[in-house]
Design a protein around this motif. Structure first.
Motif, short mmCIF file in Angstrom:
data_model
loop_
_atom_site.label_atom_id
_atom_site.label_comp_id
_atom_site.label_asym_id
_atom_site.label_seq_id
_atom_site.Cartn_x
_atom_site.Cartn_y
_atom_site.Cartn_z
N ASN A 84 0.86 -1.23 0.11
CA ASN A 84 0.02 0.04 -0.21
C ASN A 84 0.94 1.29 -0.17
N ARG A 85 2.02 1.09 0.86
CA ARG A 85 2.84 2.47 0.93
C ARG A 85 3.52 2.60 -0.45
N LEU A 91 3.26 5.82 -2.76
CA LEU A 91 4.43 6.64 -2.97
C LEU A 91 4.60 6.66 -4.56
N GLU A 92 4.28 5.93 -5.29
CA GLU A 92 4.59 5.78 -6.85
C GLU A 92 3.50 6.94 -7.18
N LYS A 93 2.39 6.82 -6.43
CA LYS A 93 1.50 7.99 -7.12
C LYS A 93 1.86 9.54 -6.75
N ALA A 94 2.30 9.50 -5.48
CA ALA A 94 2.93 10.72 -4.86
C ALA A 94 4.08 11.33 -5.88
N PHE A 95 4.87 10.32 -6.50
CA PHE A 95 5.95 10.80 -7.18
C PHE A 95 5.44 11.42 -8.60
N SER A 96 4.56 10.64 -9.08
CA SER A 96 3.77 11.11 -10.32
C SER A 96 3.20 12.41 -10.24
N ASN A 97 2.64 12.42 -8.99
CA ASN A 97 1.59 13.76 -8.95
C ASN A 97 2.90 14.84 -8.50
N LEU A 104 5.88 15.19 -10.07
CA LEU A 104 6.18 15.68 -11.23
C LEU A 104 5.10 16.37 -12.13
N ASP A 105 3.92 16.14 -12.01
CA ASP A 105 2.79 16.63 -12.60
C ASP A 105 2.63 18.25 -12.10
N ASP A 106 3.11 18.46 -11.00
CA ASP A 106 2.95 19.63 -10.37
C ASP A 106 4.11 20.65 -10.67
N ASP A 107 4.24 21.04 -11.85
CA ASP A 107 5.22 22.02 -12.44
C ASP A 107 6.74 21.33 -12.26
N LEU A 108 6.91 19.85 -12.54
CA LEU A 108 7.93 19.34 -12.27
C LEU A 108 8.79 19.29 -11.03
N ASN A 109 8.21 18.95 -9.88
CA ASN A 109 8.64 19.25 -8.63
C ASN A 109 9.73 18.21 -8.43
N ILE A 110 10.67 18.20 -8.94
CA ILE A 110 11.72 17.15 -8.62
C ILE A 110 12.24 17.03 -7.35
N SER A 111 12.40 17.96 -6.33
CA SER A 111 12.61 17.88 -5.05
C SER A 111 11.52 16.80 -4.48
N SER A 112 10.40 17.29 -4.70
CA SER A 112 9.37 16.47 -4.05
C SER A 112 9.21 15.00 -4.49
N ALA A 113 9.43 14.86 -5.61
CA ALA A 113 9.32 13.48 -6.40
C ALA A 113 10.58 12.70 -6.10
N LEU A 114 11.63 13.25 -5.63
CA LEU A 114 12.99 12.67 -4.93
C LEU A 114 12.69 12.31 -3.47
N PHE A 173 13.47 8.59 -1.87
CA PHE A 173 13.81 8.13 -0.87
C PHE A 173 12.98 7.27 0.34
N ALA A 174 11.79 7.65 0.35
CA ALA A 174 10.81 7.28 1.12
C ALA A 174 10.62 5.80 1.04
N LEU A 175 10.51 5.50 -0.62
CA LEU A 175 10.14 4.03 -0.98
C LEU A 175 11.46 3.09 -0.19
N MET A 176 12.45 3.76 -0.64
CA MET A 176 13.88 3.10 -0.41
C MET A 176 13.93 2.74 1.06
#
Length: 135
Positions: free
Chosen positions: A15-16, A20-26, A28-38, A42-45
């Motif tokens: 579930n996590r 996290l995969e969905k949050a990553f995509s979201n 990137l969809d939010d003005d390519l927010n790379i720091s948030s995506a990264l 790291f949270a998944l790791m």
């Protein structure tokens, strides 16, 4: 992550991973927010490492996490595939050198040592075998 990991299927981890995969995509969809995506990478790791350390992951979990990291990497291109290939080449050359030394072909062994040195690898021959390090 080993896809043959022993343990039991961890529904909470799955579930996590999905969240996290969905949050990553979201991100990137939010003005390519790379720091948030990264941060989600790291949270998944972190979640995977904790579950793996506790033995709370099976092969199905591991395979899903691996696929997610590969998706992340297709976008970010941050995994060091080239480094793994270089390390494999180095290991093969070291093995070949050890075989040539056993066959007492010291000239060829020296040539391989020189080739490795050109790649930035220093060999140390010990009683336990050959060790290597980067210079």
């Amino acid at each position: 992550i080993n896809k043959n990991s022993k343990g039991t299927f961890n529904k909470e981890l799955e579930n996590r991973r999905e969240m996290l995969e969905k949050a990553f995509s979201n991100s990137l969809d939010d003005d390519l927010n790379i720091s948030s995506a990264l941060s989600f990478v790291f949270a998944l790791m972190r979640n995977a490492n904790i579950s793996l350390g506790k033995g709370e992951m099976d092969g199905e979990n591991a395979q899903a996490i691996r696929k997610t990291f590969l998706k992340f990497n297709n976008i970010l291109d941050i995994l060091e595939k080239e480094k793994r290939e270089v390390d494999e080449e180095i290991k093969n050359l070291i093995k070949e050198r050890e075989e040539t030394r056993k066959a007492k072909d010291f000239k060829k062994a020296d040539e391989i040592r020189k080739k490795l040195l050109e790649k930035g690898i220093i060999l140390e021959d010990t009683k336990e075998g050959t060790r290597w390090k980067k210079k």
